[in-house]
Design a protein around this motif. Structure first.
Motif, PDB file in Angstrom:
ATOM      1  N   ALA A 125      49.088  76.207 -80.807  1.00 54.72           N
ATOM      2  CA  ALA A 125      49.713  76.364 -79.538  1.00 54.72           C
ATOM      3  C   ALA A 125      50.910  75.887 -79.418  1.00 54.72           C
ATOM      4  O   ALA A 125      51.540  75.613 -80.521  1.00 54.72           O
ATOM      5  N   ILE A 126      50.747  77.436 -79.245  1.00 50.03           N
ATOM      6  CA  ILE A 126      52.632  77.139 -78.119  1.00 50.03           C
ATOM      7  C   ILE A 126      52.295  76.326 -76.866  1.00 50.03           C
ATOM      8  O   ILE A 126      52.201  76.604 -76.187  1.00 50.03           O
ATOM      9  N   ARG A 127      54.005  75.325 -76.637  1.00 50.81           N
ATOM     10  CA  ARG A 127      54.217  74.206 -76.207  1.00 50.81           C
ATOM     11  C   ARG A 127      55.085  73.940 -75.153  1.00 50.81           C
ATOM     12  O   ARG A 127      55.760  75.227 -76.208  1.00 50.81           O
ATOM     13  N   LYS A 128      55.609  73.744 -74.440  1.00 51.20           N
ATOM     14  CA  LYS A 128      56.184  73.677 -73.903  1.00 51.20           C
ATOM     15  C   LYS A 128      57.410  72.284 -73.668  1.00 51.20           C
ATOM     16  O   LYS A 128      56.569  71.059 -73.738  1.00 51.20           O
ATOM     17  N   ALA A 129      58.370  72.351 -74.174  1.00 53.10           N
ATOM     18  CA  ALA A 129      58.764  70.751 -74.183  1.00 53.10           C
ATOM     19  C   ALA A 129      60.525  70.123 -73.667  1.00 53.10           C
ATOM     20  O   ALA A 129      61.201  71.201 -73.380  1.00 53.10           O
ATOM     21  N   ALA A 130      60.888  69.244 -73.253  1.00 51.99           N
ATOM     22  CA  ALA A 130      61.893  69.344 -72.196  1.00 51.99           C
ATOM     23  C   ALA A 130      63.171  69.053 -73.411  1.00 51.99           C
ATOM     24  O   ALA A 130      62.656  67.812 -74.260  1.00 51.99           O
ATOM     25  N   VAL A 131      63.985  69.251 -73.576  1.00 49.21           N
ATOM     26  CA  VAL A 131      65.193  69.089 -74.736  1.00 49.21           C
ATOM     27  C   VAL A 131      66.824  68.701 -74.410  1.00 49.21           C
ATOM     28  O   VAL A 131      66.707  69.772 -74.067  1.00 49.21           O
ATOM     29  N   THR A 132      67.013  68.185 -75.288  1.00 49.30           N
ATOM     30  CA  THR A 132      68.460  68.763 -75.261  1.00 49.30           C
ATOM     31  C   THR A 132      69.019  67.868 -77.080  1.00 49.30           C
ATOM     32  O   THR A 132      67.765  67.936 -77.751  1.00 49.30           O
TER      33      THR A 132
ATOM     34  N   PHE B  43      63.046  64.699 -77.344  1.00 50.81           N
ATOM     35  CA  PHE B  43      62.329  65.774 -76.925  1.00 50.81           C
ATOM     36  C   PHE B  43      61.552  65.403 -76.090  1.00 50.81           C
ATOM     37  O   PHE B  43      60.787  64.071 -77.154  1.00 50.81           O
ATOM     38  N   THR B  44      61.343  65.774 -75.395  1.00 49.77           N
ATOM     39  CA  THR B  44      59.438  65.088 -73.876  1.00 49.77           C
ATOM     40  C   THR B  44      58.918  65.984 -74.408  1.00 49.77           C
ATOM     41  O   THR B  44      59.466  67.670 -73.885  1.00 49.77           O
ATOM     42  N   LEU B  45      57.842  66.345 -74.911  1.00 44.32           N
ATOM     43  CA  LEU B  45      56.465  67.369 -74.679  1.00 44.32           C
ATOM     44  C   LEU B  45      56.200  67.894 -73.062  1.00 44.32           C
ATOM     45  O   LEU B  45      55.926  66.579 -72.469  1.00 44.32           O
ATOM     46  N   ILE B  46      56.062  68.121 -72.767  1.00 39.81           N
ATOM     47  CA  ILE B  46      55.486  68.501 -71.088  1.00 39.81           C
ATOM     48  C   ILE B  46      54.177  68.740 -71.652  1.00 39.81           C
ATOM     49  O   ILE B  46      53.677  69.343 -72.555  1.00 39.81           O
ATOM     50  N   LYS B  47      53.053  68.106 -70.398  1.00 41.62           N
ATOM     51  CA  LYS B  47      52.320  67.734 -70.458  1.00 41.62           C
ATOM     52  C   LYS B  47      51.560  69.372 -69.716  1.00 41.62           C
ATOM     53  O   LYS B  47      52.195  69.270 -69.043  1.00 41.62           O
ATOM     54  N   GLN B  48      50.370  69.803 -70.681  1.00 35.22           N
ATOM     55  CA  GLN B  48      49.796  71.070 -70.170  1.00 35.22           C
ATOM     56  C   GLN B  48      48.121  70.981 -69.021  1.00 35.22           C
ATOM     57  O   GLN B  48      47.835  69.779 -68.683  1.00 35.22           O
ATOM     58  N   LYS B  49      48.489  71.978 -67.778  1.00 35.98           N
ATOM     59  CA  LYS B  49      48.312  71.230 -66.648  1.00 35.98           C
ATOM     60  C   LYS B  49      46.283  72.014 -67.265  1.00 35.98           C
ATOM     61  O   LYS B  49      46.066  72.460 -68.064  1.00 35.98           O
TER      62      LYS B  49
END
Length: 105
Positions: free
Chosen positions: A79-86, A99-105
């Motif tokens: 799966a392709i996920r979303k993450a908040a990164v710097t 690198f913070t993985l964003i929880k899926q809904k």
């Protein structure tokens, strides 16, 4: 006079470097997955990658295994996920600072 010019150039260079770092270290939401399995990148094994502005980069600073089972149903290889990164792009790789993985809904 030479010392004054040298100090002015040094200060200008340091200021430009600080501005550049601020731009590259700005938090952003990116797509993340296994580069080989999901983004079609060439590599030898399953490796974490991010996609920024439509371009994929392998990640340095964290690994695919630090974020769960890559081969699980919602893992990076499936799966392709979303993450908040710097971080910043260097030598065609993304050097991650956070690198913070964003929880899926």
């Amino acid at each position: 006079m030479k010392k004054l010019i040298f100090l002015a150039l040094l200060f200008t260079g340091l200021n430009m470097q600080a501005q550049d770092k601020e731009k590259t270290e700005k938090p952003q939401i990116v797509e993340t997955a296994c580069g080989e399995c999901q983004f079609g990148m060439k590599g030898d094994a399953c490796d974490l990658a991010v996609r920024i502005d439509g371009k994929s980069y392998f990640v340095d600073g964290t690994t695919i295994d630090e974020h769960g089972d890559a081969h699980a149903k919602d893992g990076f290889c499936n799966a392709i996920r979303k993450a908040a990164v710097t971080g910043k792009i260097e030598n065609d790789r993304f050097k991650v600072t956070t690198f913070t993985l964003i929880k899926q809904k």
